[in-house]
Design an enzyme around this catalytic site. Structure first.
Site, PDB file in Angstrom:
ATOM      1  N   SER A 234      28.529  23.451  69.402  1.00 54.86           N
ATOM      2  CA  SER A 234      28.890  23.738  68.904  1.00 54.86           C
ATOM      3  C   SER A 234      28.480  24.255  67.207  1.00 54.86           C
ATOM      4  O   SER A 234      28.282  25.277  67.196  1.00 54.86           O
ATOM      5  CB  SER A 234      29.787  21.798  68.315  1.00 54.86           C
ATOM      6  OG  SER A 234      30.874  21.596  67.074  1.00 54.86           O
ATOM      7  N   ASP A 328      38.745  21.946  74.986  1.00 53.23           N
ATOM      8  CA  ASP A 328      37.900  21.390  74.401  1.00 53.23           C
ATOM      9  C   ASP A 328      39.052  21.782  73.053  1.00 53.23           C
ATOM     10  O   ASP A 328      39.365  22.971  72.949  1.00 53.23           O
ATOM     11  CB  ASP A 328      37.012  22.791  73.358  1.00 53.23           C
ATOM     12  CG  ASP A 328      36.480  22.311  72.732  1.00 53.23           C
ATOM     13  OD1 ASP A 328      36.360  21.922  71.792  1.00 53.23           O
ATOM     14  OD2 ASP A 328      35.300  23.528  72.348  1.00 53.23           O
ATOM     15  N   HIS A 359      34.654  20.056  74.279  1.00 53.56           N
ATOM     16  CA  HIS A 359      33.387  20.322  73.577  1.00 53.56           C
ATOM     17  C   HIS A 359      32.214  19.615  73.994  1.00 53.56           C
ATOM     18  O   HIS A 359      31.419  20.541  73.873  1.00 53.56           O
ATOM     19  CB  HIS A 359      34.366  19.381  71.949  1.00 53.56           C
ATOM     20  CG  HIS A 359      33.451  20.652  70.763  1.00 53.56           C
ATOM     21  ND1 HIS A 359      33.154  22.112  70.723  1.00 53.56           N
ATOM     22  CD2 HIS A 359      32.489  20.085  70.185  1.00 53.56           C
ATOM     23  CE1 HIS A 359      33.186  21.982  69.949  1.00 53.56           C
ATOM     24  NE2 HIS A 359      32.404  21.238  69.428  1.00 53.56           N
TER      25      HIS A 359
END
Length: 417
Positions: A234, A328, A359
């Site tokens: 991320s 995601d 994700h």
């Protein structure tokens, strides 16, 4: 007499175990339940319904679950498909070095959709799932500006060095670092905001902070240079790509569901400043569960107006492994991976792209978290992912990540537990 066993009883959380039930009647219908309580007192559980074979046995590695938390043959299904009793909770081990997760396994006669204290199991046992192997040392790091925790494998070393980064919730998350150290890497779990005396919120990415962390790790007598690896997910993947672009010490980068542009915060490094693409928060969507779907708040990075916000991946001299979950819901990570790769020599990068994965692609043993509450947001956030596809992606990508780091940093010593 009915018996349930797990082999080995004590194991690392990313390693497979075998669950077996014996002593049943042929074709007996049973409920097999796994449960654990995390450090916050939250209960996570999974259950699956089986029929015993002619020998009166059930083995989730050989026999298909008929229903429950999953269906089909999944040797690790009771661990991989754990779900929180309270919605929007994420299973994250905090006390990595001090204690394992204790997973309680129980066998009940018949179909038990729910179980209470009055339900007596036919048999039960307990499995320990550790995030550090025997002899792994955790050393708190508070040197200069750098804050984090260093995980060192047992022995004199030197070991290949890795910096481990998580995302936009901040704080210090250590479970992946502990598992990598258990595979022979010296791993610095690095905080960069919302921890100790670091800034409470992220206002800019100061690359000199990450450079200081890289130099600190490489100066350690048990760390083998001259290069190191970085793993980031991320926002941490955004940082990792920037580190690979500007810091020659970074020779192997694992980018998990990140971006290839600065978003929300500028990057500063010496006299350089890369401006961010703003978040368009007014585009956020509330799901039917009241969670935030943030996928639309990211502008199209291909718009020429945002070209100055690109991370200059063409400067990368090391190797990059891009890991993408195609389901995601945080942002279009596959597009960002492809845009970064287009700037790089083909031989310097590789893409692992997983349909149905969300994700939060983590080591195997971390159940899918498709929605969770995080620091700094008023509502839970949607991460996306389908449970079975996500589990397969985690199992495959983890082996690929470890092999990639070994290939480009040199061999590491794996330990048994």
């Amino acid at each position: 007499m009915v018996e349930v066993t797990v082999t080995p009883r004590s194991s690392l959380a990313d390693r497979p175990v075998q669950v077996q039930v014996r002593g049943l009647s042929p074709s007996q219908l049973i409920t097999l339940r796994a449960s654990l309580t995390d450090e916050h007192g939250e209960c996570f559980q999974a259950r699956a319904f089986f029929r015993a074979d002619e020998a009166g046995e059930v083995d989730p590695g050989r026999h298909a679950a008929l229903g429950g938390s999953y269906t089909g043959v999944w040797p690790m299904g009771l661990f991989w498909f754990l779900q929180p009793d309270t919605l929007f909770r994420r299973l994250v081990k905090r006390d990595v070095a001090g204690s394992p997760y204790r997973v309680h396994l129980e066998v009940f006669d018949g179909l038990r959709l729910v179980t209470g204290p009055q339900d007596q199991p036919l048999a039960s046992c307990e499995a320990e799932r550790w995030y550090v192997g025997p002899g792994v040392q955790r050393v708190p790091i508070r040197e200069g500006r750098v804050r984090g925790a260093l995980f060192l494998p047992p022995g004199p070393g030197p070991f290949p060095g890795v910096i481990d980064l998580f995302g936009g919730a901040g704080g210090l998350i250590e479970f992946r670092a502990g598992l990598l150290a258990s595979r022979g890497f010296a791993v610095l779990a690095l905080a960069f905001f919302a921890y100790d005396d670091l800034p409470r919120t992220l206002t800019q990415l100061d690359l000199e902070y990450f450079e200081e962390a890289a130099e600190l790790l490489l100066q350690h007598p048990k760390v083998r240079g001259p290069g190191l690896g970085v793993v980031g997910v991320s926002k941490g993947a955004e940082v990792a790509l920037a580190m690979a672009s500007f810091l020659p010490q970074v020779v192997a980068t694992v980018w998990i569901n990140g971006t290839a542009f600065l978003h929300g915060n500028p990057l500063v490094y010496k006299d350089l400043r890369i401006p961010p693409i703003p978040y368009y928060t007014e585009r956020v969507i509330f799901t039917e569960l009241g969670a935030l779907d943030n996928s639309a708040i990211f502008a199209d990075p291909r718009d020429p107006a945002y070209s100055t916000s690109a991370i200059p991946a063409e400067k990368i001299r090391g190797k990059v492994l891009f890991v993408v979950g195609e389901a995601d819901r945080s942002f279009n990570s596959k597009l960002f991976a492809e845009l970064a790769m287009a700037r790089m020599p083909r031989e310097n990068c590789r893409l692992l792209s997983y349909p149905g994965a969300g994700h939060l692609i983590e080591p195997p043993g971390s159940p899918l978290c498709s929605i969770s509450s995080i620091r700094g947001t008023p509502r839970p956030v949607v991460w996306g992912g389908e449970a079975q596809a996500h589990a397969k992606a985690q199992e495959h990508s983890w082996q690929e990540i470890v092999q990639f780091l070994e290939l480009h940093l040199g061999p590491a010593a794996t330990m048994k537990l």
